[in-house]
Design a protein around this motif. Sequence first.
Motif, PDB file in Angstrom:
ATOM      1  N   ILE A  24       0.859  -1.188   0.000  1.00  0.00           N
ATOM      2  CA  ILE A  24       0.000   0.000   0.000  1.00  0.00           C
ATOM      3  C   ILE A  24       0.894   1.236   0.000  1.00  0.00           C
ATOM      4  O   ILE A  24       1.798   1.358   0.846  1.00  0.00           O
ATOM      5  CB  ILE A  24      -0.940   0.001   1.222  1.00  0.00           C
ATOM      6  CG1 ILE A  24      -1.827  -1.257   1.190  1.00  0.00           C
ATOM      7  CG2 ILE A  24      -1.792   1.257   1.254  1.00  0.00           C
ATOM      8  CD1 ILE A  24      -2.701  -1.419   2.420  1.00  0.00           C
TER       9      ILE A  24
ATOM     10  N   GLU B 155      -2.591   6.211   0.028  1.00  0.00           N
ATOM     11  CA  GLU B 155      -3.560   5.403  -0.705  1.00  0.00           C
ATOM     12  C   GLU B 155      -4.693   4.973   0.217  1.00  0.00           C
ATOM     13  O   GLU B 155      -4.495   4.671   1.389  1.00  0.00           O
ATOM     14  CB  GLU B 155      -2.872   4.169  -1.287  1.00  0.00           C
ATOM     15  CG  GLU B 155      -3.749   3.384  -2.248  1.00  0.00           C
ATOM     16  CD  GLU B 155      -3.013   2.212  -2.894  1.00  0.00           C
ATOM     17  OE1 GLU B 155      -3.578   1.601  -3.824  1.00  0.00           O
ATOM     18  OE2 GLU B 155      -1.874   1.911  -2.464  1.00  0.00           O
TER      19      GLU B 155
ATOM     20  N   VAL C 231      -7.336   2.060   0.659  1.00  0.00           N
ATOM     21  CA  VAL C 231      -7.585   0.688   0.220  1.00  0.00           C
ATOM     22  C   VAL C 231      -8.742   0.124   1.029  1.00  0.00           C
ATOM     23  O   VAL C 231      -8.745   0.191   2.261  1.00  0.00           O
ATOM     24  CB  VAL C 231      -6.337  -0.195   0.408  1.00  0.00           C
ATOM     25  CG1 VAL C 231      -6.640  -1.643   0.038  1.00  0.00           C
ATOM     26  CG2 VAL C 231      -5.190   0.338  -0.437  1.00  0.00           C
TER      27      VAL C 231
ATOM     28  N   THR D 234      -2.627   7.369   4.921  1.00  0.00           N
ATOM     29  CA  THR D 234      -2.984   6.075   4.344  1.00  0.00           C
ATOM     30  C   THR D 234      -4.166   5.505   5.110  1.00  0.00           C
ATOM     31  O   THR D 234      -4.207   5.569   6.333  1.00  0.00           O
ATOM     32  CB  THR D 234      -1.783   5.112   4.435  1.00  0.00           C
ATOM     33  OG1 THR D 234      -0.648   5.727   3.830  1.00  0.00           O
ATOM     34  CG2 THR D 234      -2.086   3.794   3.745  1.00  0.00           C
TER      35      THR D 234
ATOM     36  N   LEU E 119      -7.002   2.207   5.459  1.00  0.00           N
ATOM     37  CA  LEU E 119      -7.570   0.893   5.151  1.00  0.00           C
ATOM     38  C   LEU E 119      -8.986   0.858   5.699  1.00  0.00           C
ATOM     39  O   LEU E 119      -9.215   1.218   6.857  1.00  0.00           O
ATOM     40  CB  LEU E 119      -6.748  -0.240   5.792  1.00  0.00           C
ATOM     41  CG  LEU E 119      -5.626  -0.855   4.939  1.00  0.00           C
ATOM     42  CD1 LEU E 119      -4.493   0.144   4.795  1.00  0.00           C
ATOM     43  CD2 LEU E 119      -5.132  -2.150   5.557  1.00  0.00           C
TER      44      LEU E 119
ATOM     45  N   ASP F 292      -9.256   4.033  -3.640  1.00  0.00           N
ATOM     46  CA  ASP F 292      -8.302   3.914  -4.741  1.00  0.00           C
ATOM     47  C   ASP F 292      -8.201   2.475  -5.224  1.00  0.00           C
ATOM     48  O   ASP F 292      -7.972   2.221  -6.417  1.00  0.00           O
ATOM     49  CB  ASP F 292      -6.918   4.401  -4.283  1.00  0.00           C
ATOM     50  CG  ASP F 292      -6.934   5.862  -3.878  1.00  0.00           C
ATOM     51  OD1 ASP F 292      -7.619   6.653  -4.546  1.00  0.00           O
ATOM     52  OD2 ASP F 292      -6.277   6.204  -2.877  1.00  0.00           O
ATOM     53  N   ARG F 293      -8.350   1.556  -4.302  1.00  0.00           N
ATOM     54  CA  ARG F 293      -8.218   0.140  -4.638  1.00  0.00           C
ATOM     55  C   ARG F 293      -9.082  -0.661  -3.691  1.00  0.00           C
ATOM     56  O   ARG F 293      -9.199  -0.322  -2.513  1.00  0.00           O
ATOM     57  CB  ARG F 293      -6.757  -0.277  -4.525  1.00  0.00           C
ATOM     58  CG  ARG F 293      -6.452  -1.670  -5.041  1.00  0.00           C
ATOM     59  CD  ARG F 293      -4.949  -1.894  -5.316  1.00  0.00           C
ATOM     60  NE  ARG F 293      -4.062  -1.192  -4.445  1.00  0.00           N
ATOM     61  CZ  ARG F 293      -3.080  -1.785  -3.749  1.00  0.00           C
ATOM     62  NH1 ARG F 293      -2.904  -3.086  -3.827  1.00  0.00           N
ATOM     63  NH2 ARG F 293      -2.272  -1.065  -2.992  1.00  0.00           N
TER      64      ARG F 293
ATOM     65  N   ILE G 139      -9.616  -4.538  -2.175  1.00  0.00           N
ATOM     66  CA  ILE G 139      -9.052  -5.872  -2.013  1.00  0.00           C
ATOM     67  C   ILE G 139     -10.185  -6.802  -1.584  1.00  0.00           C
ATOM     68  O   ILE G 139     -10.876  -6.538  -0.602  1.00  0.00           O
ATOM     69  CB  ILE G 139      -7.940  -5.891  -0.946  1.00  0.00           C
ATOM     70  CG1 ILE G 139      -6.845  -4.887  -1.280  1.00  0.00           C
ATOM     71  CG2 ILE G 139      -7.356  -7.285  -0.795  1.00  0.00           C
ATOM     72  CD1 ILE G 139      -6.117  -5.161  -2.553  1.00  0.00           C
TER      73      ILE G 139
ATOM     74  N   THR H 206      -8.489  -7.943  -6.870  1.00  0.00           N
ATOM     75  CA  THR H 206      -8.004  -6.595  -6.603  1.00  0.00           C
ATOM     76  C   THR H 206      -8.417  -5.692  -7.762  1.00  0.00           C
ATOM     77  O   THR H 206      -8.324  -6.082  -8.931  1.00  0.00           O
ATOM     78  CB  THR H 206      -6.467  -6.573  -6.481  1.00  0.00           C
ATOM     79  OG1 THR H 206      -6.064  -7.475  -5.460  1.00  0.00           O
ATOM     80  CG2 THR H 206      -5.970  -5.181  -6.126  1.00  0.00           C
TER      81      THR H 206
ATOM     82  N   THR I 250     -10.665  -1.659  -8.876  1.00  0.00           N
ATOM     83  CA  THR I 250     -11.622  -0.622  -8.503  1.00  0.00           C
ATOM     84  C   THR I 250     -13.021  -1.223  -8.500  1.00  0.00           C
ATOM     85  O   THR I 250     -13.225  -2.373  -8.935  1.00  0.00           O
ATOM     86  CB  THR I 250     -11.570   0.540  -9.487  1.00  0.00           C
ATOM     87  OG1 THR I 250     -11.960   0.065 -10.790  1.00  0.00           O
ATOM     88  CG2 THR I 250     -10.163   1.144  -9.558  1.00  0.00           C
TER      89      THR I 250
END
Length: 613
Positions: A393, A397, A399, A557, A559, A572-573, A575, A585, A587
């Motif tokens: 990561i 970001e 996530v 950052t 999560l 952004d992403r 999981i 993984t 968008t």
Amino acid sequence: MSTSTTSTASTAGNPQTEARELKKGSLAALKGLAPFLKPYRNRFIVAGIALVVAAGSTLAIPYAFKQMIDLGFGTHAGISSARNVNMVFLALFAVATILALATAARFYSVSWLGERVTADIRSAVYAHVVQQSPEFFETTQTGEVLSRITTDTTLIQSVVGTSISMALRNVLLFLGGLGMLFVTSVKLSSIIIGLLVLTVLPIVMFGRRVRKLSRDSQDRIADASAMAGEILNAMPTVQAFTHENMESKRFGASIEGAFVTAMRRIQARAFLTALAIVLVFGTIVFVLWLGAHAVLEGTMTGGDLGQFILYASIVAGAIGALSEVMGEAQRAAGATERLLELLSVKSEIQNPQHALALPPRAANGAALSLQDVIFSYPSRPDTAALSQLSLDIKPGETVAVVGPSGAGKTTLFQLLLRFYDPQLGTIRLDGVDIKQLDLHTLRDAIGIVPQDTVIFSADAMENIRYGRADATDQEVIAAARMAAAHEFIERLPNGYRSFLGERGVRLSGGQRQRIAIARALLKNPPLLLLDEATSALDAESERLVQGALEVAMEGRTTLIIAHRLATVQRADRIIVMEDGKIVETGTHQSLVALGGIYANLAALQFHNVQVTH
């Protein structure tokens, strides 16, 4: 949970611990109190001096009576008898005064020691327990810990503050009285000692049973306390299932079991006390019968016999008192063992000997890297919660981690906070292995909003300030505004100084969650963990908090764990986890197009989503 279960779970396989377990109930366990007693040696010296003076004063009284009898009423008494009697009584009053002052000094000193040492032990045990990892609390109930901190330390207080002093006092009286018995009559004293040795053996043998029953009694009380703590913390569930009567009966049965065990202990102690008194005083009566015949034969004076009787009474009283003190000491030995067991538990999560420092904080948050992480919970060693998990990561970001229940999402957060260590693999924060970081350094760099919000029994201001203890009131209020909590806090009866109730019972679920979010925002960490942070909010509150979280996530950052996919669409992403592995993984749009697990989850929540197969 019983003590034995707890101890086994936490110390199995340790030979030293297993050897110590075999000695449970031994008075040698009281040696474990030495580190707590050592800082107050000066107080012990003062108490010891007072103790010696008081014992000496007590031992002087029989000699004064001998003088009174022989000089005032004996065969050598004459015209000076009245003067002799007067002098003896003046001396007795002086001795009584010294005895009173010394006893008061002893009582104050030992009582202070009892209170002080007990407070130190409670603080030490509590400080040790709060350092334990979650693994410890998987195998130990909080009610069990609280029982040890309260009930067991109270027993130790009685020993340190009373029993030790009483034991030493009676040891001095026993030895001093015994010495004076030999001074008075070697023959009678030799007889009485020989008989007392024979009486002590059955007392010692039966005392072992009392010791075991004392330990069992404490265990049953701890079981009842643990059960009560568990049920009281789950009262809404108990009442929702209408199990009040059932839980009352369960607790009543547990208390009844503790009562039965306590009564066995009390009966054993009562029998031990009766046995000691009958044997000891029977011996003394027999020897005094011999002494009376010696006076009649003219080989002893009346004063000698009176002195012998008083010293024999002192010796007998000392033995009786020591037998009672021994019972208290055995109970305290059991309590000490339980506390030492707690203090001996070592957390698997330890600070490194030479901790590394994190590099200077980046403006856009922390970098996070997981490489081939494998982890199983200690209570489920055969089931992998995470399997070969690798994830990188970038700083700044956002996530999102999604997946079905049991996929390993919350486990991932627990490993990042080092509540547990993985069996294999490494986790790095800003390039540093988190095992090489001081625990406080690591956790200070992480803010978390858990799924189950914890609200403490304090006001709103202090609950938010828990995120950063040195924060000003203005900073607390600013964090509350960001978390959309300021408005409802202001409407409370006393605003930010309103008491929120135990576990936040005066707040709604959404309000509690916003307090938790404000707490994390006040901490201002480079890494933010959101575990279902908006799950308890209504639509309007969720809209407000989402806006606040978007502001909070800037420059750090983040999560996010979420079952509600509307929360994670702008990450952004994303999981996707299943069975402890990352299976997808991408968008939101790419994962929906992929037609896998995420697409199925999305289809369940967004009926207008077209799932591609």
